[in-house]
Design a protein around this motif. Structure first.
Motif, mmCIF file in Angstrom:
data_model
loop_
_atom_site.group_PDB
_atom_site.id
_atom_site.type_symbol
_atom_site.label_atom_id
_atom_site.label_comp_id
_atom_site.label_asym_id
_atom_site.label_seq_id
_atom_site.Cartn_x
_atom_site.Cartn_y
_atom_site.Cartn_z
ATOM 1 N N ARG A 170 0.809 -1.139 0.025
ATOM 2 C CA ARG A 170 0.040 -0.167 0.041
ATOM 3 C C ARG A 170 0.749 1.168 -0.074
ATOM 4 O O ARG A 170 2.058 1.188 0.332
ATOM 5 C CB ARG A 170 -0.964 -0.084 1.398
ATOM 6 N N GLN A 171 0.080 2.318 -0.589
ATOM 7 C CA GLN A 171 1.041 3.648 -0.498
ATOM 8 C C GLN A 171 0.149 4.746 -0.377
ATOM 9 O O GLN A 171 -0.890 4.835 -0.933
ATOM 10 C CB GLN A 171 1.663 3.761 -1.826
ATOM 11 N N PHE A 209 4.924 -2.967 2.626
ATOM 12 C CA PHE A 209 4.425 -4.333 2.580
ATOM 13 C C PHE A 209 3.022 -4.358 3.485
ATOM 14 O O PHE A 209 3.270 -3.707 4.626
ATOM 15 C CB PHE A 209 5.542 -5.029 3.061
ATOM 16 N N VAL A 210 2.262 -4.979 2.918
ATOM 17 C CA VAL A 210 1.005 -5.280 3.915
ATOM 18 C C VAL A 210 0.792 -6.695 4.216
ATOM 19 O O VAL A 210 0.996 -7.330 5.434
ATOM 20 C CB VAL A 210 -0.229 -4.974 3.324
ATOM 21 N N ALA A 239 2.737 -7.614 7.650
ATOM 22 C CA ALA A 239 3.360 -6.635 8.587
ATOM 23 C C ALA A 239 2.819 -6.539 9.851
ATOM 24 O O ALA A 239 1.593 -6.922 10.155
ATOM 25 C CB ALA A 239 2.947 -5.132 7.634
ATOM 26 N N GLU A 240 3.450 -5.907 10.762
ATOM 27 C CA GLU A 240 3.139 -5.762 12.054
ATOM 28 C C GLU A 240 2.033 -5.048 12.318
ATOM 29 O O GLU A 240 0.987 -5.163 13.341
ATOM 30 C CB GLU A 240 4.295 -5.367 12.959
ATOM 31 N N TYR A 248 -3.786 0.433 -2.211
ATOM 32 C CA TYR A 248 -3.517 -1.033 -2.147
ATOM 33 C C TYR A 248 -3.215 -1.551 -3.596
ATOM 34 O O TYR A 248 -4.093 -1.541 -4.483
ATOM 35 C CB TYR A 248 -4.438 -1.828 -1.633
ATOM 36 N N TYR A 249 -1.937 -2.223 -3.543
ATOM 37 C CA TYR A 249 -1.542 -2.809 -4.953
ATOM 38 C C TYR A 249 -1.171 -4.198 -4.646
ATOM 39 O O TYR A 249 -0.640 -4.666 -3.492
ATOM 40 C CB TYR A 249 -0.295 -2.408 -5.188
ATOM 41 N N CYS A 250 -1.680 -5.015 -5.622
ATOM 42 C CA CYS A 250 -1.406 -6.627 -5.506
ATOM 43 C C CYS A 250 -0.290 -6.705 -6.530
ATOM 44 O O CYS A 250 0.232 -5.966 -7.390
ATOM 45 C CB CYS A 250 -2.296 -7.045 -6.390
ATOM 46 N N ALA A 251 0.687 -7.585 -6.252
ATOM 47 C CA ALA A 251 1.925 -7.846 -6.809
ATOM 48 C C ALA A 251 2.248 -9.233 -7.030
ATOM 49 O O ALA A 251 2.048 -10.043 -5.933
ATOM 50 C CB ALA A 251 3.164 -7.036 -6.133
#
Length: 122
Positions: free
Chosen positions: A38-39, A47-48, A61-62, A94-97
Motif C-alpha cells: 500500500r501507498q 508491505f502489507v 506486516a506488524e 493498495y496494490y497487488c504484486a
C-alpha cells in the motif's frame, strides 16, 4: 503475460471492513508469491501481506497482523485481502504484486496491478 487487477476498494468508517481482490489473468505458477502493498499520499510504498501460491504460507506486516487476512483461491487465480477493524492510517492505494521470493521487499516483485483506493474516514 499475467496481468493483475485489483478490486474491492472503497470508503469505510473506522472499525469497518473491506475485502480486496486481485485477479490474475493467466496461470500463476506454484513458485509464485503474491503480495499486497500500500501507498499513502506522501509516503513510501509499504508491505502489507504476502502468500505463497503453492503452500499458502503467509506473512504480515506488524501493523496489520491480527486485523488483515490474506487468502487465495487457486482455481480462480485470485488473491484476497480481508481487512477488518480498519483505521485511518490504513487509508492508501493498495496494490497487488507477483514475485517469486518470500520477501516483503517490493523491489523483488516484478508484476503489479493498477491499485485500488481504500479510504477510512468517519
Amino acid at each position: 503475460q499475467v496481468q493483475l487487477a485489483e478490486s474491492g476498494g472503497g470508503s469505510v468508517q473506522p472499525g469497518g471492513s473491506l475485502r480486496l481482490s486481485c485477479a490474475a489473468s493467466g496461470r500463476l505458477y506454484s513458485s509464485s508469491v503474491m503480495g499486497w502493498f500500500r501507498q499513502a499520499p506522501g509516503k513510501a510504498r509499504e508491505f502489507v501481506a504476502l502468500i505463497r501460491w503453492h503452500s499458502g504460507t503467509t506473512l504480515y506486516a506488524e501493523s496489520v497482523k491480527g486485523r488483515f487476512t490474506i487468502s487465495k483461491r487457486n482455481a480462480e487465480n485470485t488473491v484476497y485481502l480481508q481487512m477488518n477493524s480498519l483505521k485511518a492510517e490504513d487509508a492508501a492505494v493498495y496494490y497487488c504484486a507477483r514475485g517469486s521470493q518470500y520477501t516483503s521487499e517490493d523491489s523483488q516483485y516484478y508484476q503489479w496491478g493498477q491499485g485500488t483506493q481504500v479510504t477510512v474516514a468517519s
